[in-house]
Design a protein around this motif. Structure first.
Motif, PDB file in Angstrom:
ATOM      1  N   GLU A  44       0.824  -1.205   0.000  1.00 29.52           N
ATOM      2  CA  GLU A  44       0.000   0.000   0.000  1.00 29.52           C
ATOM      3  C   GLU A  44       0.863   1.261   0.000  1.00 29.52           C
ATOM      4  OE1 GLU A  44      -3.048   0.384  -0.571  1.00 29.52           O
ATOM      5  OE2 GLU A  44      -3.718  -1.689  -0.471  1.00 29.52           O
ATOM      6  N   GLN A  48       1.047   4.041  -3.524  1.00 29.25           N
ATOM      7  CA  GLN A  48       0.567   5.417  -3.470  1.00 29.25           C
ATOM      8  C   GLN A  48       1.121   6.193  -4.670  1.00 29.25           C
ATOM      9  OE1 GLN A  48       1.752   6.928   0.373  1.00 29.25           O
ATOM     10  NE2 GLN A  48       0.551   5.397   1.471  1.00 29.25           N
ATOM     11  N   GLN A  49       0.237   6.633  -5.552  1.00 25.28           N
ATOM     12  CA  GLN A  49       0.585   7.421  -6.740  1.00 25.28           C
ATOM     13  C   GLN A  49       1.521   6.667  -7.688  1.00 25.28           C
ATOM     14  OE1 GLN A  49       1.732  10.864  -4.136  1.00 25.28           O
ATOM     15  NE2 GLN A  49       0.378  12.016  -5.465  1.00 25.28           N
ATOM     16  N   TYR A 125      -6.755   6.246   4.352  1.00 21.77           N
ATOM     17  CA  TYR A 125      -6.922   5.196   3.361  1.00 21.77           C
ATOM     18  C   TYR A 125      -6.054   3.975   3.682  1.00 21.77           C
ATOM     19  CZ  TYR A 125      -5.782   2.349  -0.578  1.00 21.77           C
ATOM     20  OH  TYR A 125      -5.523   1.253  -1.346  1.00 21.77           O
ATOM     21  N   THR A 126      -4.774   4.197   3.941  1.00 28.80           N
ATOM     22  CA  THR A 126      -3.857   3.078   4.172  1.00 28.80           C
ATOM     23  C   THR A 126      -4.232   2.312   5.433  1.00 28.80           C
ATOM     24  OG1 THR A 126      -2.095   4.326   3.079  1.00 28.80           O
ATOM     25  CG2 THR A 126      -1.419   2.443   4.395  1.00 28.80           C
ATOM     26  N   ASP A 143      -9.583   4.524  -2.406  1.00 25.12           N
ATOM     27  CA  ASP A 143      -8.494   5.122  -3.169  1.00 25.12           C
ATOM     28  C   ASP A 143      -9.069   5.739  -4.450  1.00 25.12           C
ATOM     29  OD1 ASP A 143      -9.044   2.988  -4.839  1.00 25.12           O
ATOM     30  OD2 ASP A 143      -6.997   2.217  -4.897  1.00 25.12           O
ATOM     31  N   MET A 188     -11.024  -1.967  -6.093  1.00 22.32           N
ATOM     32  CA  MET A 188      -9.787  -1.525  -6.726  1.00 22.32           C
ATOM     33  C   MET A 188      -9.613  -2.194  -8.086  1.00 22.32           C
ATOM     34  SD  MET A 188      -7.197  -1.749  -3.494  1.00 22.32           S
ATOM     35  CE  MET A 188      -7.662  -1.138  -1.872  1.00 22.32           C
TER      36      MET A 188
END
Length: 349
Positions: A44, A48-49, A125-126, A143, A188
Motif C-alpha cells: 500500500e 501510493q501514486q 486510506y492506508t 483510493d 480496486m
C-alpha cells in the motif's frame, strides 16, 4: 436513482471471486487465512501514486531482501533509500523506515484503524486498507479507483476534491460487514480493469444495473474534476565532477525533495541562488534534463568537469557502477546525459 447497496456488494464480490488479480501481496478471494500485514502495508505504501506494474518488481526485491518488518527495521537507511530509487515520492520511503522501526519495537502491526493511523506515513486510506485486507475488519477503503467507481455509480456531480466526503459516505454504504478486505480489493480491481478512466467497459461491469452514470450515457464525465492548472517551472543546476574514474555524489538532506537520496551536487530549485561548483575546474555545460514533481516542473542544467585527483572529500562513486548508486530518476537522467556526453567527447577527441 437509488442503489441497492446489498445487491451491488454481492454482485461485486461474485465478480471478484471469478476475476481477482493474482498479486504477490494478496490472499486469494475468500481465503481462510488473511494476507500478511507486512506485505499489505508495504504494497500500500509503494502503490501510493504508482501503478501496480511499476510496484511489483520493487515489492518482490524488498520482500526477498527484507522478508518481514523486523528485517526492514534493522536495515541501514541508505540501503532502503537506494532500493526505493525510481519509485518516486521519497517521503514515502522515509516514512516506511520510521514506520517499520515503530512496528518492530511494538512487536507487530496493530489491528485497529485508529492505532494504524498513529504510525508514520499511514493515513486514513492506508489504515483502512490494512485493517480490512490484513485483519478482516470492516473498514471503508477509498483510493482513486474506488472514488471513480462510486462517483459513477451514484453520478456525483460535486467536483473533486470537494466530493471526497460524499464519496466516502457512499463507499461506507456499500461496504459489507463480511469480506470487507475482498470487497475493497474488488473495488480496486474494478476501477483498474473495468471502470477505467477512459473507455470504461460498462457492458462487463457487475455494477451496471445500478450505475447512474452509465444510465445517463456519460460515465467518463465522472468523477468531476476541477480545471487543471499549469505547473510552475523552476530552474536548477547539477554538477558532474569526475576524478580517478569516480563521480562526486552528495547525500541530500533528510527533509525536502528527494530527501535522504544520493544525487549530484547543485541546487537552485527554489528561492535559493544556484550554488557554486563543488571545486575549481574547467566546467562546461553539457545539456539539461527535465523532471516533473508534484507541484512544479524542473529544468536541471548540467555542467561537467574532470580532474586528475579527487580535490575534496565526499561520496565518490565508481562511474562504472553508477547504476548501483540508487539515484532517483532526476539524477539518473543527469548521469545518463553526462555519460553520453563523455562517450561522444572521447570518440571525437
Amino acid at each position: 436513482m437509488s442503489v441497492d447497496a446489498a445487491r451491488a456488494s454481492a454482485a461485486l464480490l461474485a465478480w471478484y471471486d471469478r476475476h481477482a488479480r493474482a498479486l504477490p501481496w494478496r490472499a486469494p478471494p475468500g481465503a481462510a487465512t488473511a494476507a500478511d500485514p507486512y506485505r499489505v502495508w508495504l504494497s500500500e505504501i509503494m502503490l501510493q501514486q504508482t501503478t501496480v506494474a511499476a510496484v511489483i518488481p520493487y515489492f518482490e526485491r524488498f520482500t526477498t531482501r527484507w522478508p518481514d518488518v523486523a528485517a526492514l527495521a534493522a536495515a541501514e537507511e541508505g540501503e532502503i533509500m537506494a532500493a526505493w530509487a525510481g519509485l518516486g515520492y521519497y517521503a514515502r520511503a522515509r516514512n516506511l523506515i520510521a514506520c517499520a522501526r515503530a512496528v518492530a519495537a511494538a512487536g507487530g502491526f496493530p489491528q485497529e484503524e485508529e492505532a494504524l493511523r498513529a504510525l508514520p506515513g499511514i493515513g486514513r486510506y492506508t489504515a483502512a486498507a490494512i485493517a480490512a485486507i490484513a485483519f478482516g475488519r470492516r473498514a471503508v477503503v477509498a483510493d482513486a479507483n474506488v472514488e471513480r467507481v462510486v462517483a459513477r455509480l451514484f453520478a456525483i456531480e460535486t467536483p473533486l476534491p470537494a466530493a471526497r466526503p460524499t464519496l466516502y459516505r457512499h463507499t461506507d454504504l456499500l461496504t459489507p460487514a463480511a469480506r470487507a478486505g475482498d470487497f475493497a480489493q474488488a473495488m480496486m480491481d474494478l476501477g483498474s480493469r473495468v471502470c477505467t478512466v477512459r473507455a470504461p467497459l460498462c457492458l462487463t461491469c457487475p455494477l451496471r444495473p445500478d450505475c447512474a452514470a452509465q444510465k445517463q450515457g456519460r460515465p467518463e464525465d465522472f468523477p468531476v474534476k476541477p480545471p487543471r492548472r499549469a505547473k510552475p517551472r523552476r530552474l536548477g543546476i547539477g554538477y558532474w565532477l569526475e576524478a580517478e574514474d569516480h563521480v562526486l555524489l552528495v547525500r541530500r538532506p533528510a527533509k525536502g525533495l528527494l530527501g535522504g537520496m544520493l544525487g549530484l551536487p547543485g541546487g537552485g530549485w527554489g528561492a535559493e541562488a544556484e550554488p557554486a561548483p563543488p571545486a575549481p575546474a574547467d566546467w562546461r555545460a553539457i545539456g539539461a534534463v527535465e523532471h516533473v514533481f508534484t507541484h512544479f516542473a524542473l529544468t536541471l542544467r548540467i555542467e561537467a568537469a574532470r580532474l586528475p585527483t579527487r580535490p575534496i572529500a565526499g561520496a565518490w562513486w565508481p562511474i562504472a557502477r553508477i547504476g548501483e548508486a540508487g539515484l532517483p530518476t532526476l539524477f539518473a537522467r543527469a548521469a545518463d546525459l553526462a555519460l553520453a556526453q563523455t562517450r561522444t567527447h572521447s570518440e571525437s577527441a
